[in-house]
Design a protein around this motif. Structure first.
Motif, PDB file in Angstrom:
ATOM      1  N   ASN A 167      14.627  -7.565  13.456  1.00  0.00           N
ATOM      2  CA  ASN A 167      14.442  -6.697  14.625  1.00  0.00           C
ATOM      3  C   ASN A 167      14.610  -5.220  14.292  1.00  0.00           C
ATOM      4  OD1 ASN A 167      14.013  -8.877  16.502  1.00  0.00           O
ATOM      5  ND2 ASN A 167      16.208  -9.281  16.390  1.00  0.00           N
ATOM      6  N   GLY A 168      14.277  -4.870  13.040  1.00  0.00           N
ATOM      7  CA  GLY A 168      14.281  -3.470  12.639  1.00  0.00           C
ATOM      8  C   GLY A 168      12.874  -2.902  12.625  1.00  0.00           C
ATOM      9  N   TYR A 169      12.746  -1.691  12.076  1.00  0.00           N
ATOM     10  CA  TYR A 169      11.484  -0.962  12.125  1.00  0.00           C
ATOM     11  C   TYR A 169      11.100  -0.468  10.735  1.00  0.00           C
ATOM     12  CZ  TYR A 169      12.784  -0.944  17.045  1.00  0.00           C
ATOM     13  OH  TYR A 169      13.165  -1.327  18.306  1.00  0.00           O
ATOM     14  N   LEU A 170       9.797  -0.416  10.492  1.00  0.00           N
ATOM     15  CA  LEU A 170       9.285   0.039   9.196  1.00  0.00           C
ATOM     16  C   LEU A 170       8.540   1.353   9.342  1.00  0.00           C
ATOM     17  CD1 LEU A 170       8.809  -0.563   6.150  1.00  0.00           C
ATOM     18  CD2 LEU A 170       6.629  -1.579   6.836  1.00  0.00           C
ATOM     19  N   VAL A 171       8.966   2.343   8.555  1.00  0.00           N
ATOM     20  CA  VAL A 171       8.300   3.643   8.472  1.00  0.00           C
ATOM     21  C   VAL A 171       7.694   3.748   7.075  1.00  0.00           C
ATOM     22  CG1 VAL A 171       8.597   6.143   8.635  1.00  0.00           C
ATOM     23  CG2 VAL A 171      10.036   4.610  10.021  1.00  0.00           C
ATOM     24  N   VAL A 172       6.441   4.213   6.991  1.00  0.00           N
ATOM     25  CA  VAL A 172       5.749   4.265   5.702  1.00  0.00           C
ATOM     26  C   VAL A 172       5.241   5.678   5.425  1.00  0.00           C
ATOM     27  CG1 VAL A 172       3.900   3.300   4.268  1.00  0.00           C
ATOM     28  CG2 VAL A 172       5.005   1.869   6.002  1.00  0.00           C
ATOM     29  N   ASP A 173       5.579   6.179   4.245  1.00  0.00           N
ATOM     30  CA  ASP A 173       5.022   7.421   3.716  1.00  0.00           C
ATOM     31  C   ASP A 173       3.739   7.047   2.980  1.00  0.00           C
ATOM     32  OD1 ASP A 173       4.259   9.583   2.168  1.00  0.00           O
ATOM     33  OD2 ASP A 173       6.209   9.856   1.201  1.00  0.00           O
ATOM     34  N   GLY A 174       2.604   7.348   3.587  1.00  0.00           N
ATOM     35  CA  GLY A 174       1.318   6.956   3.017  1.00  0.00           C
ATOM     36  C   GLY A 174       0.563   8.082   2.350  1.00  0.00           C
ATOM     37  N   ALA A 175       1.260   9.175   2.012  1.00  0.00           N
ATOM     38  CA  ALA A 175       0.576  10.354   1.471  1.00  0.00           C
ATOM     39  C   ALA A 175      -0.222  10.057   0.216  1.00  0.00           C
ATOM     40  CB  ALA A 175       1.596  11.468   1.196  1.00  0.00           C
ATOM     41  N   GLN A 176       0.313   9.163  -0.636  1.00  0.00           N
ATOM     42  CA  GLN A 176      -0.354   8.857  -1.902  1.00  0.00           C
ATOM     43  C   GLN A 176      -1.180   7.576  -1.819  1.00  0.00           C
ATOM     44  OE1 GLN A 176      -0.359  10.930  -4.414  1.00  0.00           O
ATOM     45  NE2 GLN A 176       1.189  12.337  -3.636  1.00  0.00           N
ATOM     46  N   ALA A 177      -1.235   6.959  -0.648  1.00  0.00           N
ATOM     47  CA  ALA A 177      -1.985   5.711  -0.489  1.00  0.00           C
ATOM     48  C   ALA A 177      -3.311   5.914   0.219  1.00  0.00           C
ATOM     49  CB  ALA A 177      -1.137   4.684   0.265  1.00  0.00           C
ATOM     50  N   VAL A 178      -3.280   6.583   1.358  1.00  0.00           N
ATOM     51  CA  VAL A 178      -4.492   6.718   2.182  1.00  0.00           C
ATOM     52  C   VAL A 178      -5.665   7.337   1.417  1.00  0.00           C
ATOM     53  CG1 VAL A 178      -5.444   7.825   4.250  1.00  0.00           C
ATOM     54  CG2 VAL A 178      -3.194   6.751   4.333  1.00  0.00           C
TER      55      VAL A 178
END
Length: 415
Positions: A197-208
């Motif tokens: 029941n937690g949350y996921l934050v993603v740094d996608g700067a190098q992925a997108v």
């Protein structure tokens, strides 16, 4: 289905900046993880906007204002489709990944983190995905916990699984490391944190910029990225968030554009996504980002993945054959992008980058805004080459030649 696209070597004609001489050598630009160059189509989109449609958005009823608003909001739809968000209300325009992550930490994080909660990040994070969580943990008396890495620089998934507990409220991870080039298994980690029941934050700067990204398939609660790392202008970024979560959040900035009604002692906010976008937005930036996405779509993101993989497969054996060169990150190209960090024995990375610049090869040196990772690797800094869609195997060869020349100069040049 992606249409096969072959002539990557011909893309350089779209990037006038690459056709220049630096220190008497043809430029080989390998600093794409820091920022990418902009194709003519993006520059033309910016010029056309300023020549024909420059006006403030959302406020005016005259022709230029309506034209600018239409173009700006169409850009939001282009972004939505590119990352497969369910609706444009989930696409917030920001100044970049740093701003996006700060918004999540300062608004959503402030709301859900309580004393005793845990925030989980990794040692490979960019400072933009460390400091906001440090500050939040201090303020809320929560605990910031780091995920260990494997010997080749990948996330230790056993460690991830063991550290995600019922106390873990937020996991915030980079999708792709800006130093190691490693691609992290975001969906798997999303499943684990959501089970608690937690949350996921993603740094996608190098992925997108480098691979197809489907935020719904990843089941990311928030996903952040920057335009300038994907052929777009500087100063424009995106924060994706699930509608239900964005609706719970309070704006971080206040002023024009984001309000519904303002009374003497109270105010109400506009609906999503505009309640977060105070002031005059980066209109040209949004339009330029849409032009960049159109350019990427015409090539095909799967083709870009394959192109970078071929370059890395081509160059890694050549680099491994150079005595005294240490490479960081996984050797398996299936687990990495075109980011290659390295050091040369006995030569400081800054000297390496300076010497390579004299060969016309632009690489970066330093801690890459990842000082905890440098400490973890027991390195003061690294040099970094980062390849993108307009780089070729000829560029890779020039890069290898520049490393050899640099090594020879420093180790033998004074003899």
């Amino acid at each position: 289905m992606t249409v096969p696209f072959e002539p990557f070597e011909h893309l350089k004609k779209d990037f006038a900046i690459l056709n220049q001489i630096v220190n008497d050598e043809p430029l080989v630009y390998l600093d794409n993880a820091a920022t990418t160059q902009k194709p003519e189509a993006v520059l033309q989109a910016l010029e056309t906007y300023y020549h024909t449609s420059n006006a403030n958005v959302h406020r005016g009823v005259h022709t230029l204002a309506e034209r600018a608003t239409s173009q700006y909001e169409r850009s939001r739809e282009v972004v939505r489709a590119f990352i497969h968000a369910s609706e444009t209300a989930e696409v917030l325009f920001t100044r970049g990944t740093t701003t996006s992550l700060n918004w999540v930490a300062r608004s959503f994080g402030e709301k859900v983190i309580e004393p005793g909660h845990e925030i989980l990040i990794s040692y490979m994070e960019h400072h933009s995905n460390i400091i906001p969580w440090q500050q939040l943990a201090k303020k809320k008396n929560a605990k910031l916990i780091y995920i260990e890495l494997t010997e080749d620089g990948q996330l230790d998934l056993e460690d991830v699984k063991n550290k995600i507990t019922d106390k873990t409220k937020i996991v915030s991870l980079t999708h792709v490391s800006n130093v190691l080039g490693v691609v992290n298994p975001i969906k798997q980690i999303s499943d684990w944190i959501h089970e608690q029941n937690g949350y996921l934050v993603v740094d996608g700067a190098q992925a997108v910029p480098h691979m197809p990204v489907d935020v719904q398939a990843l089941d990311a609660d928030f996903y952040a990225f920057s335009g300038h790392k994907m052929l777009g202008p500087t100063g424009i970024g995106v924060l994706y968030g699930k509608r239900a979560l964005l609706e719970q959040m309070e704006p971080i900035e206040f002023g024009g554009e984001m309000i519904d009604f303002v009374e003497e002692q109270d105010s109400t906010w506009k609906e999503l996504p505009w309640k977060f976008e105070a002031g005059t937005p980066n209109i040209a930036g949004g339009i330029g980002l849409a032009a960049a996405i159109h350019y990427l779509n015409n090539i095909g993101m799967e083709n870009i993945v394959q192109h970078e993989r071929e370059i890395v497969e081509y160059i890694m054996p050549k680099l491994e054959a150079i005595e005294g060169v240490t490479l960081f990150g996984p050797k398996d190209v299936a687990h990495r992008t075109g980011v290659i960090s390295f050091n040369i024995d006995g030569i400081h990375p800054h000297d390496v980058a300076t010497a390579m610049d004299m060969e016309g090869v632009a690489v970066r040196a330093g801690h890459h805004c990842a000082q905890p990772l440098m400490t973890y690797l027991n390195q003061p800094a690294t040099a970094r080459a980062s390849f993108y869609l307009y780089n070729t195997k000829a560029d890779a060869d020039k890069f290898v030649e520049a490393i050899i020349a640099t090594k020879e100069f420093f180790l033998n040049g004074l003899n």
